[in-house]
Design a protein around this motif. Structure first.
Motif, PDB file in Angstrom:
ATOM      1  N   HIS A 182     -43.126   8.858 -33.397  1.00  0.00           N
ATOM      2  CA  HIS A 182     -42.949   9.775 -34.532  1.00  0.00           C
ATOM      3  C   HIS A 182     -42.560  11.200 -34.142  1.00  0.00           C
ATOM      4  O   HIS A 182     -43.133  11.788 -33.224  1.00  0.00           O
ATOM      5  N   VAL A 183     -41.625  11.741 -34.910  1.00  0.00           N
ATOM      6  CA  VAL A 183     -41.293  13.165 -34.870  1.00  0.00           C
ATOM      7  C   VAL A 183     -41.174  13.622 -36.321  1.00  0.00           C
ATOM      8  O   VAL A 183     -40.335  13.115 -37.069  1.00  0.00           O
ATOM      9  N   ASP A 184     -42.015  14.562 -36.733  1.00  0.00           N
ATOM     10  CA  ASP A 184     -42.024  15.021 -38.126  1.00  0.00           C
ATOM     11  C   ASP A 184     -42.073  16.545 -38.180  1.00  0.00           C
ATOM     12  O   ASP A 184     -43.124  17.146 -38.428  1.00  0.00           O
TER      13      ASP A 184
ATOM     14  N   LYS B 148     -53.967  16.004 -31.630  1.00  0.00           N
ATOM     15  CA  LYS B 148     -52.973  14.945 -31.481  1.00  0.00           C
ATOM     16  C   LYS B 148     -52.372  14.544 -32.815  1.00  0.00           C
ATOM     17  O   LYS B 148     -51.191  14.216 -32.909  1.00  0.00           O
ATOM     18  N   SER B 149     -53.174  14.569 -33.876  1.00  0.00           N
ATOM     19  CA  SER B 149     -52.693  14.137 -35.195  1.00  0.00           C
ATOM     20  C   SER B 149     -51.563  15.009 -35.730  1.00  0.00           C
ATOM     21  O   SER B 149     -50.858  14.614 -36.661  1.00  0.00           O
ATOM     22  N   LEU B 150     -51.377  16.186 -35.139  1.00  0.00           N
ATOM     23  CA  LEU B 150     -50.327  17.105 -35.599  1.00  0.00           C
ATOM     24  C   LEU B 150     -49.221  17.301 -34.562  1.00  0.00           C
ATOM     25  O   LEU B 150     -48.430  18.227 -34.667  1.00  0.00           O
ATOM     26  N   ARG B 151     -49.158  16.413 -33.580  1.00  0.00           N
ATOM     27  CA  ARG B 151     -48.188  16.581 -32.492  1.00  0.00           C
ATOM     28  C   ARG B 151     -46.970  15.690 -32.649  1.00  0.00           C
ATOM     29  O   ARG B 151     -47.083  14.527 -33.044  1.00  0.00           O
ATOM     30  N   ASN B 152     -45.826  16.238 -32.305  1.00  0.00           N
ATOM     31  CA  ASN B 152     -44.635  15.428 -32.098  1.00  0.00           C
ATOM     32  C   ASN B 152     -44.675  14.830 -30.695  1.00  0.00           C
ATOM     33  O   ASN B 152     -45.572  15.114 -29.907  1.00  0.00           O
ATOM     34  N   VAL B 153     -43.686  14.010 -30.391  1.00  0.00           N
ATOM     35  CA  VAL B 153     -43.598  13.357 -29.087  1.00  0.00           C
ATOM     36  C   VAL B 153     -43.468  14.393 -27.961  1.00  0.00           C
ATOM     37  O   VAL B 153     -42.771  15.404 -28.106  1.00  0.00           O
TER      38      VAL B 153
END
Length: 274
Positions: free
Chosen positions: A39-41, A58-63
């Motif tokens: 995921h990337v958001d 981690k729940s708010l991190r991109n790759v």
């Protein structure tokens, strides 16, 4: 040919499935090819630097792109005689983040990219903040209008992921297809004209949805409009979901009239008989 083209591992914010375990499990179940699509958001999630690592959960991190692509390259070489491994990402695109994704696609060695809409105006569907205060008609039609704008203005992707995702997060039930058919038709016409495709996402089975994702009506419409590029993905995030539903998805596609499905290399589709 058995391939899973939508899967997540520990580099996704919502998975702890080790990448090498995914590969070993895929080999064990007889998959010929897999593509990682973590995921990337942008807009609701953030890139991590050594300076910000402690501050971003981690729940708010991109790759973590350097580690991600390096690990794919390492494991691709390690298991080259047992399975084909491709590098992809799932782009959670919004109109105000298009340029970031363009730069991302140009910078890293991607074989494949899914275009997903997980949020609009930074309001996330799974949190129901986008749907809040809107009628069922407003958030369903708003979703497809946003998707239409995206495909009209963005081409740095391969296929649309879970095209009718809003169904999964609609507490009022499935919005009638006929009411959004015209919008969906326009989206698919643009997708086809631009040489892009759609996926059939087998997670509908484990989510207990009453139809496929996207629905059979959308799949048939895509076929009737001349669409031929279609990938199959489990959208797995954990052991047990990897590769699930692939054979059922192939059968459904055959029943609709599709003859082939696709894998990708360097953003170019490769066709295989169903």
């Amino acid at each position: 040919m058995k391939a899973d083209y939508h899967l997540h591992c520990q580099f996704s914010n919502d998975s702890s499935y080790p990448m090498e375990d995914v590969i070993l499990d895929a080999i064990e179940m007889g998959l010929d090819e897999i593509c990682f699509t973590d995921h990337v958001d942008y807009g609701v999630k953030f890139d991590v630097t050594p300076e910000t690592e402690k501050d971003i959960p981690k729940s708010l991190r991109n790759v973590d792109y350097p580690q991600y692509f390096a690990e794919i390259a390492r494991l691709k070489e390690k298991y080259k005689d047992k399975i084909a491994i491709k590098a992809g990402l799932e782009f959670g695109v919004q109109m105000h983040t298009l340029q970031i994704y363009h730069e991302l696609k140009e910078k890293w060695p991607l074989d494949f990219a899914l275009l997903s809409v997980h949020e609009i105006d930074d309001l996330e569907f799974f949190r129901y903040t986008y749907q809040e205060g809107k009628t069922q008609q407003q958030y369903n039609e708003g979703y497809y209008r946003e998707l239409l704008k995206l495909v009209q203005n963005f081409q740095d992707y391969c296929v649309l992921a879970h095209m009718d995702l809003i169904v999964r997060y609609d507490k009022q039930g499935v919005y009638p297809f006929e009411k959004v058919k015209d919008l969906i038709t326009e989206i698919l016409k643009v997708v086809i004209a631009n040489g892009k495709g759609i996926e059939i996402n087998t997670s509908s089975i484990r989510y207990g949805l009453s139809d496929t994702t996207p629905s059979r009506a959308i799949l048939k419409l895509y076929h009737d409009l001349g669409g031929t590029i279609i990938t199959i993905g489990s959208d797995s995030h954990r052991p047990g979901d990897l590769g699930s539903g692939i054979l059922q998805a192939k059968q459904i596609l055959k029943e609709i009239g599709f003859k082939q499905f696709c894998t990708y290399e360097n953003f170019k589709p490769i066709f295989h008989s169903l």
